[in-house]
Enzyme design. Structure first.
Site, PDB file in Angstrom:
ATOM      1  N   CYS A 129      26.407  16.695  50.067  1.00  0.00           N
ATOM      2  CA  CYS A 129      27.003  15.853  51.113  1.00  0.00           C
ATOM      3  C   CYS A 129      28.175  16.513  51.830  1.00  0.00           C
ATOM      4  CB  CYS A 129      27.431  14.519  50.523  1.00  0.00           C
ATOM      5  SG  CYS A 129      26.053  13.588  49.806  1.00  0.00           S
ATOM      6  N   HIS A 168      32.754  11.385  54.937  1.00  0.00           N
ATOM      7  CA  HIS A 168      31.374  11.253  54.487  1.00  0.00           C
ATOM      8  C   HIS A 168      31.091   9.802  54.123  1.00  0.00           C
ATOM      9  CE1 HIS A 168      27.739  11.487  52.242  1.00  0.00           C
ATOM     10  NE2 HIS A 168      28.331  11.350  51.079  1.00  0.00           N
ATOM     11  N   ASN A 174      23.876   6.405  52.978  1.00  0.00           N
ATOM     12  CA  ASN A 174      24.393   7.752  52.703  1.00  0.00           C
ATOM     13  C   ASN A 174      23.303   8.751  53.089  1.00  0.00           C
ATOM     14  OD1 ASN A 174      25.102  10.214  51.527  1.00  0.00           O
ATOM     15  ND2 ASN A 174      26.034   9.269  49.743  1.00  0.00           N
TER      16      ASN A 174
END
Length: 316
Positions: free
Chosen positions: A94, A236, A266
């Site tokens: 990520c 993020h 996500n």
């Protein structure tokens, strides 16, 4: 895919997902769609937004490459009509897009390239256990891209400085155990679960808040900014509670926090560029805004950077 759709096949509910993650829906690739297809689509739109169809290099951040070998970036470049340019993958889960931004910035600063296409793309649902309600509820598929060009440090859009870090001692907190050389070189049987993504949710939550907050503070110090100078914070999109906790730790007004996790979940390496694109499209980020970017991912990895937003708009 909405929470209600998930609830029809898993032991979960819309309320359970919303209260723990802040997510109401996420996007899932159709059967046969790979990461490269998402990356090509995002790359096409970024090039169109830049006003030019060319680039000297392509950096693709992904944890779900089309194949273990070769890298996916050269094929993406070829399909974009950029055959012959430098193209490579960055694997930092990520944090991948921030790492790829740093790599692209380095290519320009060193004189290797004048224009770099940076893409964050993941078909993350392809590595999830479809019966694991926790990971299936959190992750979605998506891609975003930007074009970097050579310019002057004082120009709007100039990126940097960067703060990047990692801690391999905690690699097992976020992992797919099977499929790599470690598993392949051992001759024992492999459990089916080892082929799917797993994470220690509570430990990852703590690490994500700590690492993104500390990294953000370091990059602000390097840039000479105070937290009060930050107009928009694009972190993020891991979990709504993580975002709120990072903002609180930084003493940042939550009204300056960019959020789109409720609509996309996500999206791993696609998270930061998708959040940027959505915030610019709806006018939440405007030219001249001072923007702080920060991400955290498996590895463990983390990274942050800053820029003053230029006068440019996304293409959808």
């Amino acid at each position: 895919m909405t929470n209600e759709e998930l609830a029809r096949r898993l032991d979960t509910s819309d309320e359970w997902i919303r209260t723990r993650t802040g997510i109401s829906r996420r996007h899932v690739v159709n059967p046969g769609v790979s990461t490269s297809e998402l990356a090509v689509r995002a790359g096409q739109r970024a090039l169109r937004s830049s006003g030019r169809p060319d680039a000297d290099a392509l950096v693709l951040a992904t944890t779900t490459p089309d194949r273990p070998c070769p890298a996916t970036a050269p094929e993406v470049a070829s399909r974009l009509g950029l055959t012959g340019i430098a193209a490579f993958d960055v694997a930092a889960v990520c944090t991948g897009f921030v790492y790829a931004l740093a790599a692209g910035t380095g290519l320009i600063s060193s004189g290797i390239a004048r224009r770099v296409l940076v893409i964050g793309a993941d078909a993350f649902t392809t590595i999830l256990d479809p019966q694991d309600r926790t990971t299936t509820a959190i992750f979605g598929d998506g891609a975003g891209a930007v074009v970097l060009r050579a310019g002057a440090p004082q120009e709007p859009g100039a990126i940097g400085p960067f703060d990047l870090g990692s801690d391999g001692d905690l690699a097992d907190l976020v992992a797919v155990a099977a499929g790599g050389s470690r598993q392949r070189s051992s001759k024992g049987p492999t459990a089916e679960a080892d082929h799917y993504f797993r994470m220690d949710g509570k430990a990852v939550f703590r690490q994500a808040v700590l690492r993104m907050a500390e990294s953000s503070q370091r990059v602000l110090e390097q840039s000479g900014w105070r937290i009060e100078d930050v107009d928009r914070f694009v972190a993020h999109q891991a979990n709504a509670r993580i975002l709120a906790s990072v903002a609180a730790r930084l003493e940042l007004d939550e009204r300056r926090l960019v959020r789109n996790i409720d609509r996309v979940g996500n999206t791993a390496a696609g998270s930061v560029p998708l959040a940027l694109a959505d915030a610019v499209a709806d006018g939440f980020i405007r030219p001249g805004h001072r923007v702080l970017l920060s991400a955290f991912g498996g590895g463990l990895t983390w990274g942050s950077t800053v820029l003053q937003w230029p006068d440019c708009a996304p293409v959808y």
